[in-house]
Design a protein around this motif. Structure first.
Motif, PDB file in Angstrom:
ATOM      1  N   THR A 167      74.705  96.525  20.114  1.00  0.00           N
ATOM      2  CA  THR A 167      74.413  97.596  19.155  1.00  0.00           C
ATOM      3  C   THR A 167      75.696  98.259  18.672  1.00  0.00           C
ATOM      4  OG1 THR A 167      72.271  98.005  20.218  1.00  0.00           O
ATOM      5  CG2 THR A 167      73.153  99.741  18.800  1.00  0.00           C
ATOM      6  N   LEU A 168      76.606  98.551  19.597  1.00  0.00           N
ATOM      7  CA  LEU A 168      77.881  99.169  19.220  1.00  0.00           C
ATOM      8  C   LEU A 168      78.754  98.206  18.421  1.00  0.00           C
ATOM      9  CD1 LEU A 168      78.663 101.013  22.581  1.00  0.00           C
ATOM     10  CD2 LEU A 168      77.941 102.066  20.428  1.00  0.00           C
ATOM     11  N   ALA A 169      78.702  96.921  18.767  1.00  0.00           N
ATOM     12  CA  ALA A 169      79.495  95.941  18.029  1.00  0.00           C
ATOM     13  C   ALA A 169      79.035  95.852  16.581  1.00  0.00           C
ATOM     14  CB  ALA A 169      79.396  94.577  18.701  1.00  0.00           C
ATOM     15  N   ALA A 170      77.738  96.034  16.340  1.00  0.00           N
ATOM     16  CA  ALA A 170      77.220  95.989  14.970  1.00  0.00           C
ATOM     17  C   ALA A 170      77.781  97.120  14.115  1.00  0.00           C
ATOM     18  CB  ALA A 170      75.695  96.050  14.984  1.00  0.00           C
ATOM     19  N   GLN A 171      78.282  98.178  14.752  1.00  0.00           N
ATOM     20  CA  GLN A 171      78.902  99.283  14.014  1.00  0.00           C
ATOM     21  C   GLN A 171      80.376  99.034  13.733  1.00  0.00           C
ATOM     22  OE1 GLN A 171      78.049 103.059  15.957  1.00  0.00           O
ATOM     23  NE2 GLN A 171      76.073 102.310  16.681  1.00  0.00           N
ATOM     24  N   ASP A 172      80.884  97.872  14.126  1.00  0.00           N
ATOM     25  CA  ASP A 172      82.275  97.479  13.885  1.00  0.00           C
ATOM     26  C   ASP A 172      83.273  98.464  14.477  1.00  0.00           C
ATOM     27  OD1 ASP A 172      82.959  95.012  12.702  1.00  0.00           O
ATOM     28  OD2 ASP A 172      81.888  95.579  10.888  1.00  0.00           O
ATOM     29  N   LEU A 173      82.985  98.929  15.698  1.00  0.00           N
ATOM     30  CA  LEU A 173      83.917  99.818  16.381  1.00  0.00           C
ATOM     31  C   LEU A 173      85.102  99.026  16.910  1.00  0.00           C
ATOM     32  CD1 LEU A 173      81.423 102.005  18.458  1.00  0.00           C
ATOM     33  CD2 LEU A 173      82.482 102.571  16.273  1.00  0.00           C
TER      34      LEU A 173
END
Length: 361
Positions: A52-58
């Protein structure tokens, strides 16, 4: 790309390979504290959170920081639900290595939370361990986590692993790290699958413990599959951006995507001029799909809204969301990038020579 996991002896180890925007890829390896069904359930929750966090391109350090906060919050939840309390306590002390590889710049950005660093093997066979600052395991002590950028020539091999614990917390001296370096340095040119088998033969008898190994060989996106332009923030340049994009599609033999690409470029460049700041960057990438990226100097987040029938505008992002296979945004120190990826038609894909290059083997 190749991997091996002796899960019977090391059930808390896990890995993920996550496609990101801009043809990039994230490689993730982690290890849960403890074993059993409870640890497996907590591991599943962590993997969902990371995706989920990776989908936000952090950035890797920001992602680990968010993950640390999540684990800390779950640990401090009231014990009304014993299952939630158990999952939070089992997440505490988990380790994680998060790496993002960009096939355009050929740079890999890594951060770690109490996990062994990656092993890097150059195309010439030189084996190194990048100096990645060792952040604390998730939910323990106090971050911040820090990143390391490494430029990787095409054909570099990355080895991410989880294995037996290291003496005195020195992850680079763990048996897994030592044996992996020996295996990869002995024959760095062998196939990834063969390197995995060689590691199994060397590691299993030496330790009798479980392990997880993920190997990937980098590929670069050649410059003939990248087109980039910079425009002043003037509405008159929208027509120029469309024209240049159509010319590039013709060079790639993707005329079937002319209409949708022209609309996507027009909407994104217009929005960047109207709502952004500074010059406008346009980049087209030909990888497994056709990627259109538009950048500006503002950090204002785009919002998808559903316009009323009487509205004269406000449908740009909605149209892009319907026409593109997927779309999103990412942020940098200099602003933001809005991107949209289209699926390449089957006929055009079958006639293309060579490959755009996937980040991992």
């Amino acid at each position: 790309m190749a991997w091996r996991h002796e899960s019977a002896y090391s059930p808390g180890d896990w890995f993920d390979v996550i496609p990101l925007s801009g043809a990039r890829v994230a490689l993730v390896v982690g290890c849960m504290a403890g074993q059993g069904i409870g640890a497996a359930a907590a591991m599943g929750q962590l993997r969902v959170a990371i995706n989920t966090l990776a989908a936000q391109d952090l950035a890797p350090d920001e992602l680990l920081g968010q993950l640390h906060d999540l684990v800390t919050g779950r640990r401090e939840e009231p014990a009304d639900d014993p299952r939630a309390a158990s999952a939070g306590s089992r997440m505490q002390g988990a380790t994680c290595l998060y790496a993002v590889y960009d096939p355009v710049s050929r740079r890999c950005t890594l951060a770690r939370a109490g996990h062994p660093a990656a092993v890097v093997v150059s195309p010439q066979g030189k084996v190194e361990i990048p100096d990645i600052p060792a952040g604390p395991p998730l939910g323990t002590q106090h971050p911040p986590y820090r990143t390391t950028d490494v430029e990787l020539p095409e054909g570099t091999m990355l080895g991410l692993f989880a294995g037996s614990p290291a003496p005195a917390g020195n992850s680079e001296r763990s048996p897994a790290a030592r044996i992996l370096q020996q295996v990869l340095s002995s024959n760095p040119y062998r196939a990834l699958e063969d390197s995995c088998e060689a590691f199994i033969r060397a590691y299993g008898p030496a330790t009798g413990e479980g392990f997880l190994l993920l190997l990937a060989r980098t590929r670069a996106l050649s410059m003939d599959r990248v087109a980039a332009w910079t425009f002043p923030p003037d509405p008159a340049v929208v027509a120029t951006a469309r024209s240049l994009s159509l010319r590039q599609l013709a060079g790639w033999g993707l005329e079937e995507l002319d209409f949708t690409t022209e609309l996507i470029v027009s909407e994104l460049v217009t929005n960047a001029i109207r709502h952004g700041t500074g010059s406008v960057g346009l980049r087209l990438l030909l990888d497994r799909g056709l990627i259109c990226e538009v950048s500006d100097g503002s950090s204002t987040a785009p919002h998808l809204r559903y316009a009323y029938e009487t509205d004269e505008g406000g449908r740009g992002l909605l149209l892009i969301a319907q026409l593109a296979h997927r779309w999103g945004s990412r942020y940098s120190a200099r602003g933001k990038t809005i991107w949209a990826e289209q699926t390449i038609p089957t006929a055009a894909a079958s006639t293309r020579s060579g490959g755009g290059g996937t980040p991992g083997a």
